[in-house]
Design a protein around this motif. Structure first.
Motif, PDB file in Angstrom:
ATOM      1  N   ALA A 223       0.816  -1.218   0.000  1.00  0.00           N
ATOM      2  CA  ALA A 223       0.000   0.000   0.000  1.00  0.00           C
ATOM      3  C   ALA A 223       0.849   1.266   0.000  1.00  0.00           C
ATOM      4  N   LYS A 224       1.998   1.247   0.682  1.00  0.00           N
ATOM      5  CA  LYS A 224       2.852   2.435   0.723  1.00  0.00           C
ATOM      6  C   LYS A 224       3.444   2.737  -0.659  1.00  0.00           C
ATOM      7  N   LEU A 225       3.772   1.680  -1.404  1.00  0.00           N
ATOM      8  CA  LEU A 225       4.318   1.886  -2.744  1.00  0.00           C
ATOM      9  C   LEU A 225       3.231   2.407  -3.687  1.00  0.00           C
ATOM     10  N   GLY A 226       2.005   1.894  -3.530  1.00  0.00           N
ATOM     11  CA  GLY A 226       0.902   2.404  -4.329  1.00  0.00           C
ATOM     12  C   GLY A 226       0.642   3.877  -4.045  1.00  0.00           C
ATOM     13  N   SER A 227       0.717   4.269  -2.777  1.00  0.00           N
ATOM     14  CA  SER A 227       0.527   5.679  -2.407  1.00  0.00           C
ATOM     15  C   SER A 227       1.641   6.549  -2.968  1.00  0.00           C
ATOM     16  N   TYR A 228       2.869   6.032  -2.955  1.00  0.00           N
ATOM     17  CA  TYR A 228       4.002   6.776  -3.522  1.00  0.00           C
ATOM     18  C   TYR A 228       3.785   7.027  -5.012  1.00  0.00           C
ATOM     19  N   ALA A 229       3.357   5.978  -5.739  1.00  0.00           N
ATOM     20  CA  ALA A 229       3.106   6.142  -7.167  1.00  0.00           C
ATOM     21  C   ALA A 229       1.971   7.133  -7.409  1.00  0.00           C
ATOM     22  N   ARG A 230       0.946   7.061  -6.598  1.00  0.00           N
ATOM     23  CA  ARG A 230      -0.193   7.979  -6.755  1.00  0.00           C
ATOM     24  C   ARG A 230       0.247   9.424  -6.546  1.00  0.00           C
ATOM     25  N   GLU A 231       1.036   9.682  -5.520  1.00  0.00           N
ATOM     26  CA  GLU A 231       1.518  11.042  -5.262  1.00  0.00           C
ATOM     27  C   GLU A 231       2.399  11.551  -6.394  1.00  0.00           C
ATOM     28  N   ARG A 232       3.249  10.682  -6.925  1.00  0.00           N
ATOM     29  CA  ARG A 232       4.116  11.079  -8.041  1.00  0.00           C
ATOM     30  C   ARG A 232       3.278  11.438  -9.262  1.00  0.00           C
ATOM     31  N   PHE A 233       2.262  10.638  -9.563  1.00  0.00           N
ATOM     32  CA  PHE A 233       1.415  10.905 -10.713  1.00  0.00           C
ATOM     33  C   PHE A 233       0.666  12.231 -10.556  1.00  0.00           C
ATOM     34  N   MET A 234       0.080  12.442  -9.411  1.00  0.00           N
ATOM     35  CA  MET A 234      -0.690  13.661  -9.197  1.00  0.00           C
ATOM     36  C   MET A 234       0.205  14.888  -9.246  1.00  0.00           C
ATOM     37  N   ARG A 235       1.437  14.754  -8.771  1.00  0.00           N
ATOM     38  CA  ARG A 235       2.386  15.868  -8.815  1.00  0.00           C
ATOM     39  C   ARG A 235       2.761  16.212 -10.251  1.00  0.00           C
ATOM     40  N   LYS A 236       2.753  15.203 -11.131  1.00  0.00           N
ATOM     41  CA  LYS A 236       3.111  15.432 -12.529  1.00  0.00           C
ATOM     42  C   LYS A 236       1.915  15.845 -13.385  1.00  0.00           C
ATOM     43  N   ASN A 376       9.085 -19.265  -7.179  1.00  0.00           N
ATOM     44  CA  ASN A 376      10.016 -18.467  -6.385  1.00  0.00           C
ATOM     45  C   ASN A 376       9.835 -17.004  -6.782  1.00  0.00           C
ATOM     46  N   HIS A 377       9.114 -16.255  -5.964  1.00  0.00           N
ATOM     47  CA  HIS A 377       8.792 -14.873  -6.314  1.00  0.00           C
ATOM     48  C   HIS A 377      10.049 -14.006  -6.320  1.00  0.00           C
ATOM     49  N   MET A 378      10.271 -13.346  -7.447  1.00  0.00           N
ATOM     50  CA  MET A 378      11.470 -12.527  -7.631  1.00  0.00           C
ATOM     51  C   MET A 378      11.210 -11.028  -7.482  1.00  0.00           C
ATOM     52  N   GLY A 379      10.031 -10.676  -6.989  1.00  0.00           N
ATOM     53  CA  GLY A 379       9.719  -9.262  -6.793  1.00  0.00           C
ATOM     54  C   GLY A 379       8.852  -8.717  -7.914  1.00  0.00           C
ATOM     55  N   SER A 380       8.152  -7.626  -7.623  1.00  0.00           N
ATOM     56  CA  SER A 380       7.318  -6.936  -8.601  1.00  0.00           C
ATOM     57  C   SER A 380       7.886  -5.547  -8.846  1.00  0.00           C
ATOM     58  N   LEU A 381       7.983  -5.168 -10.115  1.00  0.00           N
ATOM     59  CA  LEU A 381       8.578  -3.899 -10.498  1.00  0.00           C
ATOM     60  C   LEU A 381       7.580  -3.077 -11.295  1.00  0.00           C
ATOM     61  N   ALA A 382       7.636  -1.766 -11.168  1.00  0.00           N
ATOM     62  CA  ALA A 382       6.788  -0.891 -11.980  1.00  0.00           C
ATOM     63  C   ALA A 382       7.492   0.439 -12.187  1.00  0.00           C
ATOM     64  N   TYR A 383       7.552   0.864 -13.438  1.00  0.00           N
ATOM     65  CA  TYR A 383       8.109   2.180 -13.780  1.00  0.00           C
ATOM     66  C   TYR A 383       7.010   3.220 -13.602  1.00  0.00           C
ATOM     67  N   ILE A 384       7.333   4.355 -12.948  1.00  0.00           N
ATOM     68  CA  ILE A 384       6.319   5.386 -12.702  1.00  0.00           C
ATOM     69  C   ILE A 384       6.715   6.737 -13.301  1.00  0.00           C
ATOM     70  N   GLY A 385       7.734   6.742 -14.176  1.00  0.00           N
ATOM     71  CA  GLY A 385       8.053   7.944 -14.931  1.00  0.00           C
ATOM     72  C   GLY A 385       9.191   8.767 -14.365  1.00  0.00           C
ATOM     73  N   LYS A 386       9.835   9.533 -15.270  1.00  0.00           N
ATOM     74  CA  LYS A 386      10.888  10.478 -14.879  1.00  0.00           C
ATOM     75  C   LYS A 386      11.985   9.824 -14.049  1.00  0.00           C
ATOM     76  N   TRP A 387      12.489   8.685 -14.536  1.00  0.00           N
ATOM     77  CA  TRP A 387      13.589   7.985 -13.881  1.00  0.00           C
ATOM     78  C   TRP A 387      13.228   7.535 -12.467  1.00  0.00           C
ATOM     79  N   ARG A 388      11.986   7.157 -12.276  1.00  0.00           N
ATOM     80  CA  ARG A 388      11.536   6.665 -10.978  1.00  0.00           C
ATOM     81  C   ARG A 388      10.825   5.334 -11.185  1.00  0.00           C
ATOM     82  N   ALA A 389      10.956   4.449 -10.205  1.00  0.00           N
ATOM     83  CA  ALA A 389      10.274   3.159 -10.248  1.00  0.00           C
ATOM     84  C   ALA A 389       9.984   2.719  -8.825  1.00  0.00           C
ATOM     85  N   ILE A 390       9.227   1.636  -8.687  1.00  0.00           N
ATOM     86  CA  ILE A 390       8.996   1.036  -7.377  1.00  0.00           C
ATOM     87  C   ILE A 390       9.310  -0.456  -7.464  1.00  0.00           C
TER      88      ILE A 390
END
Length: 463
Positions: A223-236, A376-390
């Motif tokens: 949830a914290k990563l989702g909130s971070y992405a949401r804040e980044r999007f709204m800021r842009k 074997n879960h290797m993690g989930s990645l998502a690009y959120i723009g402007k050289w930022r990812a989670i």
């Protein structure tokens, strides 16, 4: 309908339906000294789907994310499998090549591996198939790139009103999962870093919005990563309209369940996946012969990826399923590239080890010492723009399944890697570079990343 006769090699014949992550990994590793492998797929290439959004906006070129199936030394037929005859051990196929014959043919097999993938889920909403664009293949990415430039070219014409410009330059994405979020991030970069430099007068009319029926984006992430992405999007300046479903789609607008009309120039549909027609026929109706997952309509397999019969208990003889079209009984694995990839690797190792005699239609994995598949879960990645990812290392599978998995080698690496920001973006890029399936693409991908950084993205509109 003609039949393709068994070759004189005398090898065990494996038919593979599909050329996605599971199927491609399987045919890459299968021992062709022991097996005759025939692939039936509507396309003659594998697509590296995690970077498909980058190709849709010109960050990467299309050839960076494809790999020809023929390079794997297997027989390939560009065709669609329309039915499976388990009695005669044949696939009933129809060519997908326009203007060539014969249209119908059959493919014999001893073992069958179904990796048919999935289709974008439209939930039966009127107009989605006709008017929305999807992002499942390179052809989809081509259409999206062309449509983006078409919207700007049309909006720049002198006879277009300001109201029309605002409608044409509203870019909408339905679906707040990783695919929708990454595409919107790439689109924002493309528009702000490249297009608006050439169309500066259109900047006041540009808007970008993600629509999702859920209350948050990236619901599968922490949830914290989702909130971070949401804040980044709204800021842009990327708007989020959540908690409302789309009820109908038209050529220039769609409506929400609350009645609101939304005009758009580009609509990309990214709301999850559903079963392809072949899987529906195998699992529903009077002619059904395989077990169906009630949640997503997928094939159900045992822990050895053997497709279970209609009773949900007995495995079908020599029939296996991998990737988005299948799930393991009582194991809710997600429809992701890494699940399909790991199953493909497990399957070729299991078959190489278990099949001793070419006439052995149902190899005994247990007798050959093959252990059941473990994810074997290797993690989930998502690009959120402007050289930022989670980066999220939370395992989305059941606790029981996660507990059986081997230790994750990325956990130690991520102790020194931020899970948000530029550090996560560097990890995102290095991870996808490492996952590239060929030396060719390992050279091309970083080359085009550098070229894009220096010269910008290509804005040519090629139909």
């Amino acid at each position: 309908m003609s039949a393709i006769a068994k070759g004189i090699s005398g090898k065990h014949r494996i038919a593979v339906i599909g050329s996605g992550w599971g199927g491609f990994r399987l045919i890459q590793g299968i021992d062709t000294r022991k097996f005759d492998v025939t692939v039936v797929s509507p396309r003659n290439h594998f697509v590296f789907t995690p970077l498909l959004a980058s190709t849709a906006v010109g960050t990467l070129e299309f050839r960076c994310v494809t790999e020809p199936v023929k390079r794997t030394r297997v027989e390939l037929y560009e065709a669609k499998c329309e039915g499976i005859d388990l009695v005669n051990r044949t696939l009933n196929c129809a060519s997908t090549l326009d203007g060539f014959g014969p249209d119908k043919f059959s493919v014999p097999f001893d073992s069958l591996v179904i990796t048919a993938g999935a289709v974008s889920n439209t939930f039966g909403i009127p107009g989605v198939k006709e008017h929305a664009l999807f992002l499942k293949d390179v052809s989809d990415a081509r259409k999206i790139r062309s449509k983006i430039m078409e919207c700007f070219e049309h909006a720049s014409q002198p006879n277009v009103s300001d109201d029309e410009r605002a409608k044409l330059l509203h870019f909408a994405v339905v679906g707040g999962g990783p695919t929708g979020v990454e595409f919107m991030a790439e689109l924002h970069d493309f528009i702000t870093e490249d297009i608006l430099k050439l169309y500066p007068s259109l900047k006041p009319f540009v808007s970008m919005t993600i629509y999702d029926v859920g209350k948050s984006i990236l619901g599968s992430f922490d949830a914290k990563l989702g909130s971070y992405a949401r804040e980044r999007f709204m800021r842009k300046g990327i708007s989020l309209r959540l908690g409302e479903a789309v009820s109908a789609v038209h050529q220039t607008h769609f409506t929400l369940s609350g009645g609101a009309r939304i005009d758009y120039g580009l609509l990309v549909w990214s709301t999850g996946v559903g079963p392809v027609e072949l899987i529906k026929e195998m699992t529903t109706g009077e002619r059904a012969f395989a077990a169906r997952d009630p949640t997503m309509g997928r094939l159900v397999t045992d822990e050895f990826c053997r497709v279970l019969g209609k009773d949900g208990v007995t495995p079908l003889t020599g029939v296996y399923a991998l990737g988005d079209c299948a799930t393991i009984k009582e194991r809710a694995l997600p429809c992701t590239a890494q699940v399909a990839n790991q199953k493909g690797v497990w399957m070729y190792k299991a078959l190489n080890r278990a099949v001793k005699d070419p006439s052995d239609i149902a190899p005994k994995f247990e007798d050959a010492g093959v252990t059941p598949f473990q994810y074997n879960h290797m993690g989930s990645l998502a690009y959120i723009g402007k050289w930022r990812a989670i980066v999220d290392m939370k395992d989305p599978t059941t606790p029981e399944a996660a507990g059986k998995a081997e230790p994750n080698p990325l956990q130690n690496a991520l102790q020194f890697t931020p899970n948000t920001g530029v550090g996560a973006w560097l990890f995102w890029r290095s991870a996808y570079f490492t996952m590239s399936v060929s030396t060719k693409n390992k050279i091309q991908i970083p080359m085009f990343w550098i070229l894009t950084w220096i010269f910008g993205r290509d804005i040519s509109r090629i139909k």
